[in-house]
Write a protein that holds these residues in place. Structure first.
Motif, PDB file in Angstrom:
ATOM      1  N   VAL B  28       0.876  -1.183   0.000  1.00 50.70           N
ATOM      2  CA  VAL B  28       0.000   0.000   0.000  1.00 50.70           C
ATOM      3  C   VAL B  28       0.909   1.227   0.000  1.00 50.70           C
ATOM      4  O   VAL B  28       1.728   1.398   0.904  1.00 50.70           O
ATOM      5  CB  VAL B  28      -0.919   0.026   1.245  1.00 50.70           C
ATOM      6  CG1 VAL B  28      -1.755   1.308   1.266  1.00 50.70           C
ATOM      7  CG2 VAL B  28      -1.816  -1.188   1.294  1.00 50.70           C
ATOM      8  N   ILE B  29       0.802   2.065  -1.047  1.00 46.95           N
ATOM      9  CA  ILE B  29       1.699   3.234  -1.124  1.00 46.95           C
ATOM     10  C   ILE B  29       0.979   4.554  -0.841  1.00 46.95           C
ATOM     11  O   ILE B  29       1.599   5.527  -0.448  1.00 46.95           O
ATOM     12  CB  ILE B  29       2.407   3.317  -2.498  1.00 46.95           C
ATOM     13  CG1 ILE B  29       1.393   3.194  -3.629  1.00 46.95           C
ATOM     14  CG2 ILE B  29       3.494   2.248  -2.608  1.00 46.95           C
ATOM     15  CD1 ILE B  29       1.936   3.601  -4.971  1.00 46.95           C
ATOM     16  N   GLN B  30      -0.334   4.579  -1.053  1.00 48.84           N
ATOM     17  CA  GLN B  30      -1.085   5.794  -0.737  1.00 48.84           C
ATOM     18  C   GLN B  30      -2.489   5.418  -0.296  1.00 48.84           C
ATOM     19  O   GLN B  30      -3.037   4.403  -0.764  1.00 48.84           O
ATOM     20  CB  GLN B  30      -1.195   6.693  -1.980  1.00 48.84           C
ATOM     21  CG  GLN B  30       0.030   7.580  -2.171  1.00 48.84           C
ATOM     22  CD  GLN B  30      -0.025   8.318  -3.500  1.00 48.84           C
ATOM     23  OE1 GLN B  30      -0.197   7.703  -4.544  1.00 48.84           O
ATOM     24  NE2 GLN B  30       0.133   9.624  -3.456  1.00 48.84           N
ATOM     25  N   THR B  31      -3.055   6.220   0.587  1.00 48.73           N
ATOM     26  CA  THR B  31      -4.443   5.999   0.992  1.00 48.73           C
ATOM     27  C   THR B  31      -5.155   7.342   1.044  1.00 48.73           C
ATOM     28  O   THR B  31      -4.530   8.372   1.298  1.00 48.73           O
ATOM     29  CB  THR B  31      -4.552   5.352   2.391  1.00 48.73           C
ATOM     30  OG1 THR B  31      -4.035   6.269   3.361  1.00 48.73           O
ATOM     31  CG2 THR B  31      -3.795   4.045   2.499  1.00 48.73           C
ATOM     32  N   TRP B  32      -6.443   7.312   0.773  1.00 48.30           N
ATOM     33  CA  TRP B  32      -7.281   8.504   0.894  1.00 48.30           C
ATOM     34  C   TRP B  32      -8.533   8.106   1.637  1.00 48.30           C
ATOM     35  O   TRP B  32      -9.074   7.014   1.391  1.00 48.30           O
ATOM     36  CB  TRP B  32      -7.678   9.032  -0.490  1.00 48.30           C
ATOM     37  CG  TRP B  32      -6.532   9.436  -1.357  1.00 48.30           C
ATOM     38  CD1 TRP B  32      -5.997  10.693  -1.485  1.00 48.30           C
ATOM     39  CD2 TRP B  32      -5.774   8.592  -2.241  1.00 48.30           C
ATOM     40  NE1 TRP B  32      -4.953  10.667  -2.394  1.00 48.30           N
ATOM     41  CE2 TRP B  32      -4.797   9.410  -2.865  1.00 48.30           C
ATOM     42  CE3 TRP B  32      -5.827   7.231  -2.562  1.00 48.30           C
ATOM     43  CZ2 TRP B  32      -3.888   8.915  -3.789  1.00 48.30           C
ATOM     44  CZ3 TRP B  32      -4.911   6.728  -3.487  1.00 48.30           C
ATOM     45  CH2 TRP B  32      -3.957   7.562  -4.097  1.00 48.30           C
ATOM     46  N   GLY B  33      -9.016   8.941   2.538  1.00 48.98           N
ATOM     47  CA  GLY B  33     -10.238   8.603   3.273  1.00 48.98           C
ATOM     48  C   GLY B  33      -9.996   7.477   4.258  1.00 48.98           C
ATOM     49  O   GLY B  33      -8.866   7.263   4.700  1.00 48.98           O
ATOM     50  N   SER B  34     -11.057   6.739   4.557  1.00 43.15           N
ATOM     51  CA  SER B  34     -10.933   5.725   5.608  1.00 43.15           C
ATOM     52  C   SER B  34     -10.574   4.366   5.025  1.00 43.15           C
ATOM     53  O   SER B  34     -11.422   3.524   4.814  1.00 43.15           O
ATOM     54  CB  SER B  34     -12.247   5.624   6.390  1.00 43.15           C
ATOM     55  OG  SER B  34     -13.280   5.270   5.498  1.00 43.15           O
ATOM     56  N   SER B  35      -9.312   4.188   4.748  1.00 36.14           N
ATOM     57  CA  SER B  35      -8.869   2.901   4.207  1.00 36.14           C
ATOM     58  C   SER B  35      -8.445   2.000   5.356  1.00 36.14           C
ATOM     59  O   SER B  35      -7.938   2.476   6.362  1.00 36.14           O
ATOM     60  CB  SER B  35      -7.709   3.111   3.250  1.00 36.14           C
ATOM     61  OG  SER B  35      -6.729   3.887   3.886  1.00 36.14           O
ATOM     62  N   PRO B  36      -8.669   0.704   5.219  1.00 38.11           N
ATOM     63  CA  PRO B  36      -8.441  -0.194   6.352  1.00 38.11           C
ATOM     64  C   PRO B  36      -6.975  -0.423   6.722  1.00 38.11           C
ATOM     65  O   PRO B  36      -6.662  -0.640   7.883  1.00 38.11           O
ATOM     66  CB  PRO B  36      -9.102  -1.496   5.908  1.00 38.11           C
ATOM     67  CG  PRO B  36      -9.218  -1.414   4.428  1.00 38.11           C
ATOM     68  CD  PRO B  36      -9.279   0.025   4.083  1.00 38.11           C
ATOM     69  N   ARG B  37      -6.085  -0.436   5.746  1.00 34.94           N
ATOM     70  CA  ARG B  37      -4.688  -0.699   6.076  1.00 34.94           C
ATOM     71  C   ARG B  37      -3.849   0.526   5.776  1.00 34.94           C
ATOM     72  O   ARG B  37      -4.067   1.229   4.798  1.00 34.94           O
ATOM     73  CB  ARG B  37      -4.149  -1.899   5.274  1.00 34.94           C
ATOM     74  CG  ARG B  37      -4.792  -3.247   5.541  1.00 34.94           C
ATOM     75  CD  ARG B  37      -4.639  -3.768   6.968  1.00 34.94           C
ATOM     76  NE  ARG B  37      -3.363  -3.517   7.591  1.00 34.94           N
ATOM     77  CZ  ARG B  37      -2.343  -4.359   7.605  1.00 34.94           C
ATOM     78  NH1 ARG B  37      -2.422  -5.523   7.010  1.00 34.94           N
ATOM     79  NH2 ARG B  37      -1.227  -4.051   8.217  1.00 34.94           N
ATOM     80  N   GLN B  38      -2.838   0.737   6.605  1.00 39.50           N
ATOM     81  CA  GLN B  38      -2.024   1.939   6.444  1.00 39.50           C
ATOM     82  C   GLN B  38      -0.947   1.760   5.360  1.00 39.50           C
ATOM     83  O   GLN B  38      -0.673   0.646   4.929  1.00 39.50           O
ATOM     84  CB  GLN B  38      -1.380   2.302   7.778  1.00 39.50           C
ATOM     85  CG  GLN B  38      -0.509   1.187   8.330  1.00 39.50           C
ATOM     86  CD  GLN B  38       0.016   1.484   9.716  1.00 39.50           C
ATOM     87  OE1 GLN B  38      -0.193   2.555  10.249  1.00 39.50           O
ATOM     88  NE2 GLN B  38       0.706   0.535  10.297  1.00 39.50           N
ATOM     89  N   VAL B  39      -0.379   2.895   4.968  1.00 37.51           N
ATOM     90  CA  VAL B  39       0.693   2.892   3.976  1.00 37.51           C
ATOM     91  C   VAL B  39       1.841   2.014   4.476  1.00 37.51           C
ATOM     92  O   VAL B  39       2.233   2.100   5.639  1.00 37.51           O
ATOM     93  CB  VAL B  39       1.182   4.334   3.713  1.00 37.51           C
ATOM     94  CG1 VAL B  39       2.419   4.341   2.830  1.00 37.51           C
ATOM     95  CG2 VAL B  39       0.074   5.158   3.070  1.00 37.51           C
ATOM     96  N   GLY B  40       2.347   1.163   3.605  1.00 32.56           N
ATOM     97  CA  GLY B  40       3.422   0.253   3.992  1.00 32.56           C
ATOM     98  C   GLY B  40       2.920  -1.167   4.252  1.00 32.56           C
ATOM     99  O   GLY B  40       3.712  -2.092   4.390  1.00 32.56           O
ATOM    100  N   SER B  41       1.589  -1.351   4.320  1.00 33.87           N
ATOM    101  CA  SER B  41       1.033  -2.696   4.534  1.00 33.87           C
ATOM    102  C   SER B  41       1.346  -3.565   3.319  1.00 33.87           C
ATOM    103  O   SER B  41       1.334  -3.088   2.191  1.00 33.87           O
ATOM    104  CB  SER B  41      -0.481  -2.635   4.722  1.00 33.87           C
ATOM    105  OG  SER B  41      -0.779  -1.819   5.820  1.00 33.87           O
ATOM    106  N   ARG B  42       1.603  -4.832   3.582  1.00 32.70           N
ATOM    107  CA  ARG B  42       2.103  -5.678   2.498  1.00 32.70           C
ATOM    108  C   ARG B  42       1.400  -7.011   2.360  1.00 32.70           C
ATOM    109  O   ARG B  42       0.842  -7.554   3.310  1.00 32.70           O
ATOM    110  CB  ARG B  42       3.579  -5.957   2.724  1.00 32.70           C
ATOM    111  CG  ARG B  42       4.419  -4.751   2.447  1.00 32.70           C
ATOM    112  CD  ARG B  42       5.848  -5.130   2.285  1.00 32.70           C
ATOM    113  NE  ARG B  42       6.467  -4.195   1.388  1.00 32.70           N
ATOM    114  CZ  ARG B  42       7.592  -3.538   1.673  1.00 32.70           C
ATOM    115  NH1 ARG B  42       8.193  -3.745   2.807  1.00 32.70           N
ATOM    116  NH2 ARG B  42       8.083  -2.704   0.797  1.00 32.70           N
TER     117      ARG B  42
END
Lengths: 226, 109
Positions: B28-42
């Motif tokens: 996961v490199i970018q998120t917007w709004g209420s995404s379940p996993r944070q940036v860096g999740s693999r």
């Protein structure tokens, strides 16, 4: 990413080095960044931004670029005093949460390898044991013996070193007596009140794994408060 | 303070590679709004579609697996994909939580 680079990342993680992985999302090139070390031409122009991400321990894409940075921080050190039943469950929780645990217990029969396989147990009194552990303000102490002879010196050490989390097992009464002893030893009320005692968040459970869960939950919560 | 929570996905990727499997790493490199996993999740995926780890709360994993298998067959080293809020009228993959995520896929070889 090359398999050789993956192996290098795993090695760095295991040796608790802080670093970052920098990736160009367009062409797939990636590199390991360590502070003070130079970057290749591909990434050199972003050095300042990479440094900033690294200092803030942040993951993300540098604005208006296709460069992604993932930082790796050292695991938080948690020192458990007392190789008791609860500690066995704490070790399990800590593994999945990636805390780095050291256990201190001068009582040899508690600190046996059979009870704690693959675990570093320091079979010494706290004053001696702490000489073997590098600690700082990002360290945590969980005192579980509720024996003043063992817990008190560890608590005093952690207070002096300003550990971000200090918790001590024992009933309200036990904790009151503990606070009084620390007061007599010259610690002020702010310091004494910073100790989580009785330890853990209120879950209601009384079994060893339940108490371990309540302690680890409090530790995680305090980690994010800081 | 940032904790170092680590799901040991890279270590698992190494095990898979040592067992001669083809591996794609999804991050996961970018998120917007209420995404379940944070940036860096693999998450990792092999050529058979086995996967480990996560990039969402189970919302887009199946699509990520498909994309990873596609990448293994392809000549490209990497790919970026984005997921947005799901369309309720279809069986389409999306994020029911209302967030958006960008996932980066890369081959390890």
């Amino acid at each position: 990413m090359k398999h050789s680079q993956l192996k290098e990342i795993i090695k760095k993680k295991a040796s608790k080095i802080e670093f970052a992985i920098v990736t160009n999302l367009e062409n797939g090139l990636s590199e390991i960044y360590e502070p003070g070390k130079s970057l290749s031409k591909e990434f050199e122009i972003y050095k300042q931004q990479i440094d900033n991400f690294f200092k803030l321990k942040k993951n993300g894409v540098i604005e208006n670029t296709e460069i992604f940075i993932e930082t790796y921080v050292r695991p938080i050190k948690v020192i458990i005093v007392g190789a008791v039943h609860i500690a066995q469950y704490l070790v399990d929780f800590a593994k999945s949460l990636n805390f780095e645990i050291s256990i201190i217990d001068p009582r040899g029969y508690f600190a046996s390898e059979q009870r704690f396989p693959d675990m570093k147990i320091i079979n010494k009194w706290p004053d001696e044991a702490f000489k073997e552990i590098e600690t700082n303000e990002n360290s945590a102490l969980i005192a579980l013996t509720h024996d003043p002879k063992i817990d008190d010196p560890a608590l005093q050490y952690a207070l002096n070193k300003k550990f971000y989390y200090i918790g001590a097992l024992g009933s309200k009464k036990t904790h009151e007596n503990r606070c009084q002893r620390l007061k007599d030893a010259g610690f002020n009320s702010d310091q004494i009140n910073s100790i989580h005692g009785p330890i853990g968040i209120k879950l209601g459970g009384r079994s060893a794994p339940e108490i371990a869960l309540s302690i680890i939950a409090q530790l995680v919560s305090e980690t994010y408060k800081k | 303070m940032k904790n170092s929570f680590d799901e040991k996905i890279l270590e698992e990727a190494n095990d898979w590679l040592n067992a001669n499997q083809k591996v794609v790493l999804a991050t996961v490199i970018q998120t917007w709004g209420s995404s379940p996993r944070q940036v860096g999740s693999r998450m990792i995926v092999n050529e058979k579609g086995d996967f480990s780890g996560s990039v969402s709360g189970g919302c887009v994993e199946s699509a990520v697996v498909r994309e990873c298998i596609g990448l293994i067959k392809d000549n490209k080293p990497c790919k970026k994909i984005e997921f947005k809020v799901s369309n309720e009228s279809a069986w389409e993959v999306g994020l029911a939580c209302g967030g958006e995520i960008a996932v980066y896929l890369e081959k390890i070889n």
